[in-house]
Design a protein around this motif. Structure first.
Motif, PDB file in Angstrom:
ATOM      1  N   GLY A 115       1.338  -1.386  -0.213  1.00 22.16           N
ATOM      2  CA  GLY A 115      -0.057   0.001  -0.243  1.00 22.16           C
ATOM      3  C   GLY A 115       0.636   1.295   0.149  1.00 22.16           C
ATOM      4  O   GLY A 115       0.268   2.274  -0.408  1.00 22.16           O
ATOM      5  N   VAL A 160      -2.621  -4.879   2.193  1.00 20.47           N
ATOM      6  CA  VAL A 160      -3.197  -3.366   2.209  1.00 20.47           C
ATOM      7  C   VAL A 160      -4.301  -4.322   3.185  1.00 20.47           C
ATOM      8  O   VAL A 160      -4.746  -3.872   4.868  1.00 20.47           O
ATOM      9  CB  VAL A 160      -3.579  -2.975   1.397  1.00 20.47           C
ATOM     10  CG1 VAL A 160      -4.636  -1.409   1.440  1.00 20.47           C
ATOM     11  CG2 VAL A 160      -2.170  -3.046   0.322  1.00 20.47           C
ATOM     12  N   ASP A 161      -5.129  -5.290   2.819  1.00 28.85           N
ATOM     13  CA  ASP A 161      -6.544  -5.264   4.021  1.00 28.85           C
ATOM     14  C   ASP A 161      -5.999  -6.088   6.076  1.00 28.85           C
ATOM     15  O   ASP A 161      -6.263  -5.661   6.291  1.00 28.85           O
ATOM     16  CB  ASP A 161      -7.170  -6.753   3.318  1.00 28.85           C
ATOM     17  CG  ASP A 161      -7.802  -6.167   2.423  1.00 28.85           C
ATOM     18  OD1 ASP A 161      -8.396  -4.924   2.414  1.00 28.85           O
ATOM     19  OD2 ASP A 161      -8.583  -7.109   1.403  1.00 28.85           O
ATOM     20  N   ASP A 162      -4.430  -7.034   5.721  1.00 31.92           N
ATOM     21  CA  ASP A 162      -4.133  -6.967   6.583  1.00 31.92           C
ATOM     22  C   ASP A 162      -3.883  -6.302   7.700  1.00 31.92           C
ATOM     23  O   ASP A 162      -4.106  -5.788   8.232  1.00 31.92           O
ATOM     24  CB  ASP A 162      -2.644  -8.005   6.301  1.00 31.92           C
ATOM     25  CG  ASP A 162      -2.864  -9.603   5.926  1.00 31.92           C
ATOM     26  OD1 ASP A 162      -3.977  -9.782   5.625  1.00 31.92           O
ATOM     27  OD2 ASP A 162      -2.356 -10.383   4.918  1.00 31.92           O
ATOM     28  N   GLU A 164      -4.656  -3.294   7.373  1.00 28.38           N
ATOM     29  CA  GLU A 164      -5.970  -2.176   8.024  1.00 28.38           C
ATOM     30  C   GLU A 164      -6.440  -3.262   9.420  1.00 28.38           C
ATOM     31  O   GLU A 164      -7.085  -1.984  10.193  1.00 28.38           O
ATOM     32  CB  GLU A 164      -7.165  -2.346   6.950  1.00 28.38           C
ATOM     33  CG  GLU A 164      -6.440  -1.486   5.948  1.00 28.38           C
ATOM     34  CD  GLU A 164      -7.709  -0.927   4.595  1.00 28.38           C
ATOM     35  OE1 GLU A 164      -8.442  -2.060   4.063  1.00 28.38           O
ATOM     36  OE2 GLU A 164      -7.434  -0.414   3.457  1.00 28.38           O
ATOM     37  N   LYS A 165      -6.526  -4.069   9.241  1.00 28.80           N
ATOM     38  CA  LYS A 165      -7.039  -5.069  10.697  1.00 28.80           C
ATOM     39  C   LYS A 165      -6.365  -4.978  11.783  1.00 28.80           C
ATOM     40  O   LYS A 165      -6.288  -4.290  12.408  1.00 28.80           O
ATOM     41  CB  LYS A 165      -7.504  -6.873   9.617  1.00 28.80           C
ATOM     42  CG  LYS A 165      -8.458  -6.886   9.079  1.00 28.80           C
ATOM     43  CD  LYS A 165      -8.374  -7.638   8.773  1.00 28.80           C
ATOM     44  CE  LYS A 165      -9.723  -8.491   7.486  1.00 28.80           C
ATOM     45  NZ  LYS A 165      -9.614  -9.834   7.007  1.00 28.80           N
ATOM     46  N   TRP A 167      -4.568  -2.202  11.803  1.00 29.27           N
ATOM     47  CA  TRP A 167      -3.911  -1.010  12.485  1.00 29.27           C
ATOM     48  C   TRP A 167      -4.786  -0.473  14.354  1.00 29.27           C
ATOM     49  O   TRP A 167      -5.948  -0.252  14.145  1.00 29.27           O
ATOM     50  CB  TRP A 167      -4.909  -0.016  11.148  1.00 29.27           C
ATOM     51  CG  TRP A 167      -4.600   1.749  11.802  1.00 29.27           C
ATOM     52  CD1 TRP A 167      -5.744   2.341  11.771  1.00 29.27           C
ATOM     53  CD2 TRP A 167      -3.421   2.014  11.399  1.00 29.27           C
ATOM     54  NE1 TRP A 167      -5.213   3.595  12.412  1.00 29.27           N
ATOM     55  CE2 TRP A 167      -3.774   3.878  11.992  1.00 29.27           C
ATOM     56  CE3 TRP A 167      -2.245   2.431  11.116  1.00 29.27           C
ATOM     57  CZ2 TRP A 167      -2.897   4.618  11.812  1.00 29.27           C
ATOM     58  CZ3 TRP A 167      -1.202   3.120  10.979  1.00 29.27           C
ATOM     59  CH2 TRP A 167      -1.654   4.427  11.410  1.00 29.27           C
TER      60      TRP A 167
END
Length: 244
Positions: A115, A160-162, A164-165, A167
């Motif tokens: 990202g 990127v999804d990983d 975001e989780k 964060w």
């Protein structure tokens, strides 16, 4: 002096924390300690090459360059690893040097935090010259992997999804405390293992990865990165993809 039949493992690009040259050199330290602890272990010989320029005022980027040099000075003189691991930073990266490095490379390092990379063109140049890639799902890596096939791209790291989780919950200090491999590597920075004549020189890098928050998730991706590098070494020894 390097072994020409070793795997040329190359990362050349602008020096920046998000491009994670620091993750690469931390892995080199980890490999160095593995060989030192187990001199008889099987290890596919590597020449790890770095290149690139830092912005004039980017102090931490310049400190990363200094770290690469300092680690190289220790590893390259150590007879225990002399025939298996070498490290070099090639100065003044430019077109004439790129014309030599891209074709010579066996393994291209495209390891930015998912990202963060807008696109990337160095990864394309390496692939067009026949090297395989180790990288994250970031920037042009995504399309390159689709085009060249998964067998030519060694994927690792959080998506990127990983991230975001993750964060708000990421705790690099806990990783440092609980992961013995990472702990040993970072303590060698904190305790000036590679800068005995300049105590505390790399304290800033140690702090940035621990109490400083590890903004680009180097510690969070370290185990995945080290595992895929071990897989690459094993596979290269069997298939000889690094030997011309």
């Amino acid at each position: 002096t390097v072994e020409p039949d070793s795997m040329f493992d190359t990362q050349v690009k602008r020096i920046h924390e998000y491009k994670r040259q620091l993750l690469n050199i931390l892995r080199v330290i980890g490999d160095y300690y593995k060989i030192k602890d187990n001199p008889g272990m099987t290890y596919t010989p590597r020449t790890v090459l770095f290149g690139g320029k830092a912005a004039p005022g980017y102090h931490r980027a310049k400190l990363i360059i200094k770290l690469v040099h300092s680690i190289g000075e220790v590893i390259n003189k150590d007879k225990d690893v002399a025939d298996r691991l070498k490290v070099a930073f090639l100065p003044n990266f430019r077109v004439s040097l790129a014309e030599r490095m891209y074709p010579a490379t066996d393994l291209s390092e495209q390891i930015s935090t998912a990202g963060t990379e807008a696109s990337g063109t160095g990864n394309m140049k390496f692939m067009l010259n026949g090297s395989v890639t180790v990288g994250t799902l970031d920037g042009a890596n995504v399309e390159i992997r689709e085009e060249v096939g998964e067998e030519n791209f060694y994927l690792f790291g959080k998506t990127v999804d990983d991230l975001e989780k993750l964060w708000g919950h990421y705790d690099p200090v806990r990783i440092f405390a609980e992961n013995s491999v990472i702990n040993r590597i970072l303590c060698s920075l904190r305790d000036s293992r590679f800068s005995p004549e300049s105590p505390g020189l790399f304290q800033e890098l140690y702090h940035s990865l621990t109490y400083g928050g590890d903004q680009y998730i180097l510690l969070g991706d370290y185990d995945s990165y080290a595992a895929v590098q071990e897989k690459i070494g094993t596979q290269a020894a069997i298939t000889g993809f690094y030997s011309y």
